[in-house]
Motif scaffolding. Structure first.
Motif, PDB file in Angstrom:
ATOM      1  N   LYS A   1       1.386  -6.682  -4.980  1.00 56.94           N
ATOM      2  CA  LYS A   1       2.018  -7.150  -3.856  1.00 56.94           C
ATOM      3  C   LYS A   1       3.513  -6.974  -3.614  1.00 56.94           C
ATOM      4  O   LYS A   1       4.125  -6.613  -2.783  1.00 56.94           O
ATOM      5  CB  LYS A   1       1.977  -8.619  -3.649  1.00 56.94           C
ATOM      6  N   GLU A   2       4.201  -7.125  -4.842  1.00 60.31           N
ATOM      7  CA  GLU A   2       5.744  -6.546  -4.972  1.00 60.31           C
ATOM      8  C   GLU A   2       6.211  -5.291  -5.177  1.00 60.31           C
ATOM      9  O   GLU A   2       7.286  -4.786  -4.872  1.00 60.31           O
ATOM     10  CB  GLU A   2       6.341  -7.712  -5.940  1.00 60.31           C
ATOM     11  N   LYS A   3       5.047  -4.327  -5.525  1.00 61.94           N
ATOM     12  CA  LYS A   3       5.500  -3.145  -6.055  1.00 61.94           C
ATOM     13  C   LYS A   3       5.762  -1.991  -4.768  1.00 61.94           C
ATOM     14  O   LYS A   3       5.138  -2.520  -3.667  1.00 61.94           O
ATOM     15  CB  LYS A   3       4.268  -2.502  -6.694  1.00 61.94           C
ATOM     16  N   PRO A   4       6.488  -1.188  -4.933  1.00 61.47           N
ATOM     17  CA  PRO A   4       6.781  -0.182  -3.900  1.00 61.47           C
ATOM     18  C   PRO A   4       5.358   0.790  -4.065  1.00 61.47           C
ATOM     19  O   PRO A   4       5.104   1.377  -5.121  1.00 61.47           O
ATOM     20  CB  PRO A   4       7.975   0.487  -4.524  1.00 61.47           C
ATOM     21  N   PRO A   5       4.559   0.967  -2.666  1.00 55.26           N
ATOM     22  CA  PRO A   5       3.520   1.907  -2.799  1.00 55.26           C
ATOM     23  C   PRO A   5       3.705   3.157  -3.460  1.00 55.26           C
ATOM     24  O   PRO A   5       2.643   3.455  -4.063  1.00 55.26           O
ATOM     25  CB  PRO A   5       3.280   1.678  -1.330  1.00 55.26           C
ATOM     26  N   HIS A   6       4.534   3.624  -3.130  1.00 51.64           N
ATOM     27  CA  HIS A   6       4.739   4.965  -3.891  1.00 51.64           C
ATOM     28  C   HIS A   6       4.722   5.140  -5.361  1.00 51.64           C
ATOM     29  O   HIS A   6       4.435   6.098  -6.089  1.00 51.64           O
ATOM     30  CB  HIS A   6       5.914   5.864  -3.404  1.00 51.64           C
ATOM     31  N   PHE A   7       4.952   3.976  -5.948  1.00 53.81           N
ATOM     32  CA  PHE A   7       4.812   3.933  -7.558  1.00 53.81           C
ATOM     33  C   PHE A   7       3.138   3.617  -7.848  1.00 53.81           C
ATOM     34  O   PHE A   7       2.938   3.820  -9.287  1.00 53.81           O
ATOM     35  CB  PHE A   7       5.501   2.652  -8.145  1.00 53.81           C
TER      36      PHE A   7
ATOM     37  N   GLN B   1      -5.059   2.667  -6.499  1.00 54.04           N
ATOM     38  CA  GLN B   1      -4.371   1.210  -6.133  1.00 54.04           C
ATOM     39  C   GLN B   1      -3.906   1.591  -4.693  1.00 54.04           C
ATOM     40  O   GLN B   1      -3.924   0.908  -3.789  1.00 54.04           O
ATOM     41  CB  GLN B   1      -3.252   0.959  -6.965  1.00 54.04           C
ATOM     42  N   LYS B   2      -3.520   2.760  -4.363  1.00 50.02           N
ATOM     43  CA  LYS B   2      -3.163   2.915  -2.968  1.00 50.02           C
ATOM     44  C   LYS B   2      -4.190   2.878  -2.050  1.00 50.02           C
ATOM     45  O   LYS B   2      -4.106   2.577  -0.744  1.00 50.02           O
ATOM     46  CB  LYS B   2      -2.436   4.523  -2.856  1.00 50.02           C
ATOM     47  N   LYS B   3      -5.174   3.573  -2.225  1.00 52.35           N
ATOM     48  CA  LYS B   3      -6.228   3.495  -1.554  1.00 52.35           C
ATOM     49  C   LYS B   3      -6.991   2.043  -1.205  1.00 52.35           C
ATOM     50  O   LYS B   3      -7.112   1.718  -0.020  1.00 52.35           O
ATOM     51  CB  LYS B   3      -7.609   4.356  -2.172  1.00 52.35           C
ATOM     52  N   ARG B   4      -6.798   1.265  -2.245  1.00 49.51           N
ATOM     53  CA  ARG B   4      -7.096  -0.330  -2.025  1.00 49.51           C
ATOM     54  C   ARG B   4      -5.936  -0.828  -1.136  1.00 49.51           C
ATOM     55  O   ARG B   4      -6.410  -1.754  -0.196  1.00 49.51           O
ATOM     56  CB  ARG B   4      -7.185  -1.017  -3.390  1.00 49.51           C
ATOM     57  N   VAL B   5      -4.546  -0.586  -1.207  1.00 47.41           N
ATOM     58  CA  VAL B   5      -3.873  -0.907  -0.337  1.00 47.41           C
ATOM     59  C   VAL B   5      -4.020  -0.755   0.997  1.00 47.41           C
ATOM     60  O   VAL B   5      -3.803  -1.429   1.985  1.00 47.41           O
ATOM     61  CB  VAL B   5      -2.353  -0.775  -0.796  1.00 47.41           C
ATOM     62  N   ALA B   6      -4.328   0.763   1.194  1.00 46.20           N
ATOM     63  CA  ALA B   6      -4.456   1.432   2.481  1.00 46.20           C
ATOM     64  C   ALA B   6      -5.493   0.478   3.212  1.00 46.20           C
ATOM     65  O   ALA B   6      -5.485   0.070   4.319  1.00 46.20           O
ATOM     66  CB  ALA B   6      -4.772   2.705   2.656  1.00 46.20           C
ATOM     67  N   ILE B   7      -6.852   0.239   2.365  1.00 47.11           N
ATOM     68  CA  ILE B   7      -7.659  -0.273   2.909  1.00 47.11           C
ATOM     69  C   ILE B   7      -7.444  -1.822   3.351  1.00 47.11           C
ATOM     70  O   ILE B   7      -7.825  -2.280   4.438  1.00 47.11           O
ATOM     71  CB  ILE B   7      -9.002  -0.513   2.037  1.00 47.11           C
ATOM     72  N   ALA B   8      -6.838  -2.544   2.428  1.00 43.27           N
ATOM     73  CA  ALA B   8      -6.284  -3.753   2.906  1.00 43.27           C
ATOM     74  C   ALA B   8      -5.448  -4.079   4.116  1.00 43.27           C
ATOM     75  O   ALA B   8      -5.509  -5.004   5.003  1.00 43.27           O
ATOM     76  CB  ALA B   8      -5.231  -4.516   1.673  1.00 43.27           C
ATOM     77  N   GLY B   9      -4.707  -3.105   4.296  1.00 44.19           N
ATOM     78  CA  GLY B   9      -3.881  -2.900   5.554  1.00 44.19           C
ATOM     79  C   GLY B   9      -4.796  -3.087   6.856  1.00 44.19           C
ATOM     80  O   GLY B   9      -4.404  -3.467   7.780  1.00 44.19           O
ATOM     81  N   ILE B  10      -5.921  -2.110   6.842  1.00 52.01           N
ATOM     82  CA  ILE B  10      -6.762  -1.947   7.838  1.00 52.01           C
ATOM     83  C   ILE B  10      -7.530  -3.381   7.833  1.00 52.01           C
ATOM     84  O   ILE B  10      -7.745  -3.966   9.065  1.00 52.01           O
ATOM     85  CB  ILE B  10      -7.664  -1.181   7.714  1.00 52.01           C
TER      86      ILE B  10
END
Ligand SMILES: Nc1ncnc2c1ncn2[C@@H]1O[C@H](COP(=O)(O)OP(=O)(O)O)[C@@H](O)[C@H]1O
Ligand SMILES: [Mg+2]
Length: 280
Positions: free
Chosen positions: A134-140, A145-154
């Motif tokens: 949750k606290e991490k900058p997405p580009h790291f 992990q990025k894919k899961r975050v993008a899915i979470a956003g949707i």
């Protein structure tokens, strides 16, 4: 069965005259898990950009809940609240300073109250197991992990139709499985999920329905067993038969067994079927 989105005689030509979709008609039923399969260049991404109104067809019409899209700003805004898309490259989707802010962006834009936003984000984080990030900058983050975050956003926007462009592309088998698990978990009768992939094994195991796209044309639409039994169609579309189906089919043929009505769709089910077919 109600139709959530449909296309009628849609053609799409890119500015450089590439004809990506050719007079294509398609209906997507509400509440289903659908896999759009086709090899590179088939037109999958183009089709998805049309479904969410990012591209406007050169010819033909798009209907959402039976209403024709007019491509006015208000109409497009309404469509995009109901149709959420996860792009193949998560970097084109993640832009906030933290994962949390990124997931919050969608529901905030929908005008939800602070409490509703909190609830939506928490649920999305739980389903995608992104709590630790949750606290991490997405580009790291790693690609998985990025894919899961993008899915979470949707998920946080709770769209009626969720579209995912090659959600497992570039992931190792462990993370690919994890994504597919999530896509099973978040599916329910009021949420239609449409994903694209060139992985026939994954499509066979996950989907209720398969659409085969080849060269900008729909070659077939049907249940996984119907579509993947059609070897001629697969050959024409440059696709393989899913491994589980192929093994089972060959075994049935060899043993002259009557065609069973229930085909195995997972390794576990295949093993159970084999144990019952083979002599001990
Ligand atoms: N921006 C673009 N400009 C011109 N042609 C494009 C563009 N994007 C995709 N195409 C072409 O459109 C066709 C379909 O591409 P695409 O929808 O990306 O297929 P897929 O996602 O199935 O790999 C391909 O021939 C591709 O080269
Ligand atoms: Mg693509």
């Amino acid at each position: 069965m109600k139709t959530i989105i449909s296309m009628e005689n849609i053609t799409y030509e890119y500015p450089d005259k590439t004809l990506a979709l050719k007079n294509l008609s398609l209906r997507i039923d509400k509440g289903k898990k659908i896999a759009l399969i086709g090899n590179n260049g088939a037109g999958k991404s183009t089709l998805f950009l049309l479904l969410n109104g990012i591209l406007k067809p050169t010819n033909g019409d798009l209907f959402f809940n039976e209403t024709k899209l007019t491509y006015t700003r208000t109409d497009l805004k309404k469509l995009r609240q109901k149709v959420g898309i996860v792009f193949q490259q998560p970097d084109s989707q993640l832009f906030s300073s933290s994962v949390y802010e990124d997931i919050k962006f969608g529901p905030k834009n929908l005008g939800l109250s602070a409490e509703e936003i909190q609830l939506a984000v928490n649920e999305a984080v739980r389903l995608t197991e992104t709590g630790d990030l949750k606290e991490k900058p997405p580009h790291f983050l790693s690609l998985g992990q990025k894919k899961r975050v993008a899915i979470a956003g949707i998920i946080a926007m709770n769209p009626e139709l969720m579209i995912l462009d090659e959600p497992t592309a570039g992931l190792d088998p462990y993370y690919a499985k994890k994504i597919m698990r999530i896509l099973k978990d978040i599916h329910h009768e009021n949420r239609t999920i449409l994903l694209s992939t060139h992985n026939v094994d994954l499509a066979y195991e996950w989907a209720d329905e398969i659409i085969v796209l080849h060269n900008g044309t729909i070659m077939a639409q049907g249940t996984p067993v119907e579509v993947f039994q059609n070897k001629e169609l697969l050959k024409q579309s440059h696709l393989e038969q899913p491994m589980i189906l192929e093994i089972y089919q060959q075994l049935l043929d060899k043993h002259h067994a009557a065609i069973a009505c229930e085909y195995p769709i997972s390794k576990k089910q295949l093993i159970e079927k084999l144990s019952s077919l083979l002599p001990i």
